[in-house]
Write a protein that holds these residues in place. Structure first.
Motif, PDB file in Angstrom:
ATOM      1  N   UNK A   1       4.052   5.751   4.415  1.00 31.16           N
ATOM      2  CA  UNK A   1       3.573   5.297   5.707  1.00 31.16           C
ATOM      3  C   UNK A   1       4.288   5.982   6.857  1.00 31.16           C
ATOM      4  N   UNK A   2       3.910   5.581   8.070  1.00 30.06           N
ATOM      5  CA  UNK A   2       4.505   6.184   9.255  1.00 30.06           C
ATOM      6  C   UNK A   2       5.934   5.701   9.486  1.00 30.06           C
ATOM      7  N   UNK A   3       6.194   4.460   9.167  1.00 25.62           N
ATOM      8  CA  UNK A   3       7.523   3.891   9.378  1.00 25.62           C
ATOM      9  C   UNK A   3       8.404   4.116   8.155  1.00 25.62           C
ATOM     10  N   UNK A   4       9.687   3.975   8.348  1.00 22.53           N
ATOM     11  CA  UNK A   4      10.651   4.194   7.269  1.00 22.53           C
ATOM     12  C   UNK A   4      10.438   3.161   6.163  1.00 22.53           C
ATOM     13  N   UNK A   5      10.320   3.654   4.935  1.00 23.05           N
ATOM     14  CA  UNK A   5      10.190   2.779   3.783  1.00 23.05           C
ATOM     15  C   UNK A   5       8.780   2.303   3.514  1.00 23.05           C
ATOM     16  N   UNK A   6       7.829   2.545   4.391  1.00 20.19           N
ATOM     17  CA  UNK A   6       6.474   2.043   4.181  1.00 20.19           C
ATOM     18  C   UNK A   6       5.710   2.892   3.166  1.00 20.19           C
ATOM     19  N   UNK A   7       4.853   2.212   2.430  1.00 15.68           N
ATOM     20  CA  UNK A   7       3.905   2.873   1.546  1.00 15.68           C
ATOM     21  C   UNK A   7       2.495   2.462   1.929  1.00 15.68           C
ATOM     22  N   UNK A   8       1.543   3.321   1.646  1.00 22.32           N
ATOM     23  CA  UNK A   8       0.148   3.068   2.026  1.00 22.32           C
ATOM     24  C   UNK A   8      -0.726   3.152   0.788  1.00 22.32           C
ATOM     25  N   UNK A   9      -1.589   2.169   0.644  1.00 18.08           N
ATOM     26  CA  UNK A   9      -2.574   2.156  -0.426  1.00 18.08           C
ATOM     27  C   UNK A   9      -3.932   1.758   0.122  1.00 18.08           C
ATOM     28  N   UNK A  10      -4.935   1.765  -0.728  1.00 14.44           N
ATOM     29  CA  UNK A  10      -6.294   1.445  -0.303  1.00 14.44           C
ATOM     30  C   UNK A  10      -6.962   0.551  -1.338  1.00 14.44           C
ATOM     31  N   UNK A  11      -7.709  -0.423  -0.854  1.00 12.08           N
ATOM     32  CA  UNK A  11      -8.507  -1.250  -1.737  1.00 12.08           C
ATOM     33  C   UNK A  11      -9.767  -0.500  -2.142  1.00 12.08           C
ATOM     34  N   UNK A  12     -10.551  -1.090  -3.047  1.00  9.55           N
ATOM     35  CA  UNK A  12     -11.754  -0.429  -3.529  1.00  9.55           C
ATOM     36  C   UNK A  12     -12.774  -0.202  -2.418  1.00  9.55           C
ATOM     37  N   UNK A  13     -12.796  -1.067  -1.406  1.00 13.95           N
ATOM     38  CA  UNK A  13     -13.751  -0.915  -0.304  1.00 13.95           C
ATOM     39  C   UNK A  13     -13.234  -0.017   0.802  1.00 13.95           C
ATOM     40  N   UNK A  14     -12.078   0.623   0.603  1.00 12.91           N
ATOM     41  CA  UNK A  14     -11.549   1.543   1.580  1.00 12.91           C
ATOM     42  C   UNK A  14     -10.593   0.940   2.587  1.00 12.91           C
ATOM     43  N   UNK A  15     -10.311  -0.342   2.490  1.00 12.95           N
ATOM     44  CA  UNK A  15      -9.397  -0.982   3.424  1.00 12.95           C
ATOM     45  C   UNK A  15      -7.972  -0.463   3.223  1.00 12.95           C
ATOM     46  N   UNK A  16      -7.328  -0.085   4.329  1.00  8.48           N
ATOM     47  CA  UNK A  16      -5.959   0.432   4.249  1.00  8.48           C
ATOM     48  C   UNK A  16      -4.980  -0.726   4.105  1.00  8.48           C
ATOM     49  N   UNK A  17      -4.014  -0.572   3.197  1.00  2.32           N
ATOM     50  CA  UNK A  17      -2.985  -1.578   2.963  1.00  2.32           C
ATOM     51  C   UNK A  17      -1.627  -0.921   3.216  1.00  2.32           C
ATOM     52  N   UNK A  18      -0.874  -1.464   4.160  1.00  2.54           N
ATOM     53  CA  UNK A  18       0.465  -0.972   4.486  1.00  2.54           C
ATOM     54  C   UNK A  18       1.481  -1.900   3.830  1.00  2.54           C
ATOM     55  N   UNK A  19       2.300  -1.326   2.960  1.00  2.00           N
ATOM     56  CA  UNK A  19       3.243  -2.105   2.151  1.00  2.00           C
ATOM     57  C   UNK A  19       4.663  -1.833   2.642  1.00  2.00           C
TER      58      UNK A  19
END
Length: 368
Positions: free
Chosen positions: A298-316
């Motif tokens: 992700x953009x911030x330190x330590x963040x990860x980015x994933x996506x659901x099946x419908x394309x929704x972005x998930x920031x972890x």
């Protein structure tokens, strides 16, 4: 079909009037072939000119009883007035016999009346959508089939989801594609940039799919705008699209966030497909558990980015170390915007051992 029937009746009446005029002069007490031929030539020439001028105009529309009735009344009235105006001229041209003059006047009035009726009915049949029959205290305006029409933007055609939505039969209104939008789409398809070229060709394929859909009514409109500036003044496609939709009381269908705002400022209704898609997505409430695959940082330190099946972005949060893995997260918040939906969450960790996210305890035991 009714216009074809009108044309057929008009031709038959012209031929009948020509035969009548020829018979009158040729089989009279003093036959005159020249007058008979001249009468037929005048009737066929005048009537044929009117008929040919109508055929040149290709824009035809479905007839209505009101247009036929109003055109017939107007034609009869004009024919009667023109017939009265021709009487003094005919009296000076044919002063020989009273009986001949009466017959000639009758023929002239009938020919003029037929021509006036044809012109009146044909004109109203072709312009009935723009013409308003105004009577004191009563106004018959244009009837629009279904709801207000949808005006398609370039972005929504390239996106392609509009074709899938139309397949569900939710949309029963007319889809209008202005000519300037089609030109912009063709310019994108002819771009030297490969990515733009592929997007433009996809848009043309989607447009063809919409036209081949028998459940839809797709119209290619020239996009003429009342009071449009001269050719010297250049208008952006977005602004022209908004003005065109406003002039026809239509609704703009787009994916462009800026166009959405411009149309709202102008007082034009907008349907944003991103907002429609967001409204149909399942809502992720804080505290719910989701399984997601983290694909990038992700953009911030330590963040990860994933996506659901419908394309929704998930920031972890703290998910950068789990890139490439399927993890369970707990939803902390959700943000919905016209550009899409974002879900924020944190990784679920086993209780009592926060550091055991990526370590299989069974395997560690075997190693020991």
């Amino acid at each position: 079909m009714l216009l074809r029937l009108l044309r057929a009746c008009y031709v038959v009446l012209l031929l009948g009037m020509s035969f009548w005029a020829f018979s009158y002069f040729y089989y009279a007490e003093h036959p005159n072939l020249l007058n008979a031929t001249l009468a037929v030539a005048i009737i066929i020439g005048l009537g044929g000119t009117v008929f040919a001028s109508d055929l040149i105009e290709k824009e035809k529309q479905i007839t209505t009883i009101s247009a036929v009735a109003f055109g017939l009344l107007m034609g009869l009235l004009l024919g009667y007035l023109f017939g009265l105006a021709l009487d003094p001229l005919l009296s000076s041209w044919f002063p020989q016999r009273a009986e001949s003059l009466i017959s000639i006047q009758q023929i002239a009035r009938m020919v003029v009346t037929i021509i006036c009726c044809y012109i009146s009915i044909s004109t109203l049949l072709q312009t009935k959508d723009e013409f308003r029959f105004i009577i004191p205290y009563v106004e018959f305006s244009k009837q629009v089939k279904g709801g207000r029409p949808f005006v398609l933007d370039t972005s929504v055609v390239i996106d392609g989801r509009i074709a899938d939505i139309c397949e569900t039969r939710i949309i029963d209104s007319k889809l209008i594609l202005p000519r300037f939008v089609l030109q912009e789409l063709q310019a994108i398809a002819d771009s030297s940039d490969k990515m733009k070229r592929n997007r433009g060709r996809r848009g043309l394929d989607i447009l063809k799919k919409l036209q081949n859909n028998p459940k839809l009514e797709v119209e290619m409109n020239d996009g003429d705008i009342p009071g449009e500036p001269d050719q010297g003044e250049k208008i952006r496609v977005d602004e022209r699209l908004v003005l065109f939709a406003k002039s026809i009381n239509g609704r703009v269908v787009t994916n462009d966030f800026n166009l959405n705002k411009i149309a709202q400022i102008q007082g034009v209704d907008v349907i944003n497909l991103n907002e429609v898609a967001n409204a149909l997505k399942s809502v992720a409430l804080p505290g719910e558990a989701l399984q997601v695959r983290i694909v990038k940082a992700g953009d911030q330190i330590g963040q990860g980015v994933g996506y659901l099946d419908d394309g929704t972005m998930v920031v972890v949060e703290q998910g950068r170390n789990a890139i490439g893995q399927e993890v369970m997260i707990t939803v902390t918040s959700a943000l919905q915007t016209p550009a899409g939906r974002m879900i924020f969450g944190k990784i679920e960790r086993p209780s009592g051992n926060p550091s055991s996210l990526n370590i299989d305890i069974g395997k560690m035991t075997e190693l020991k």
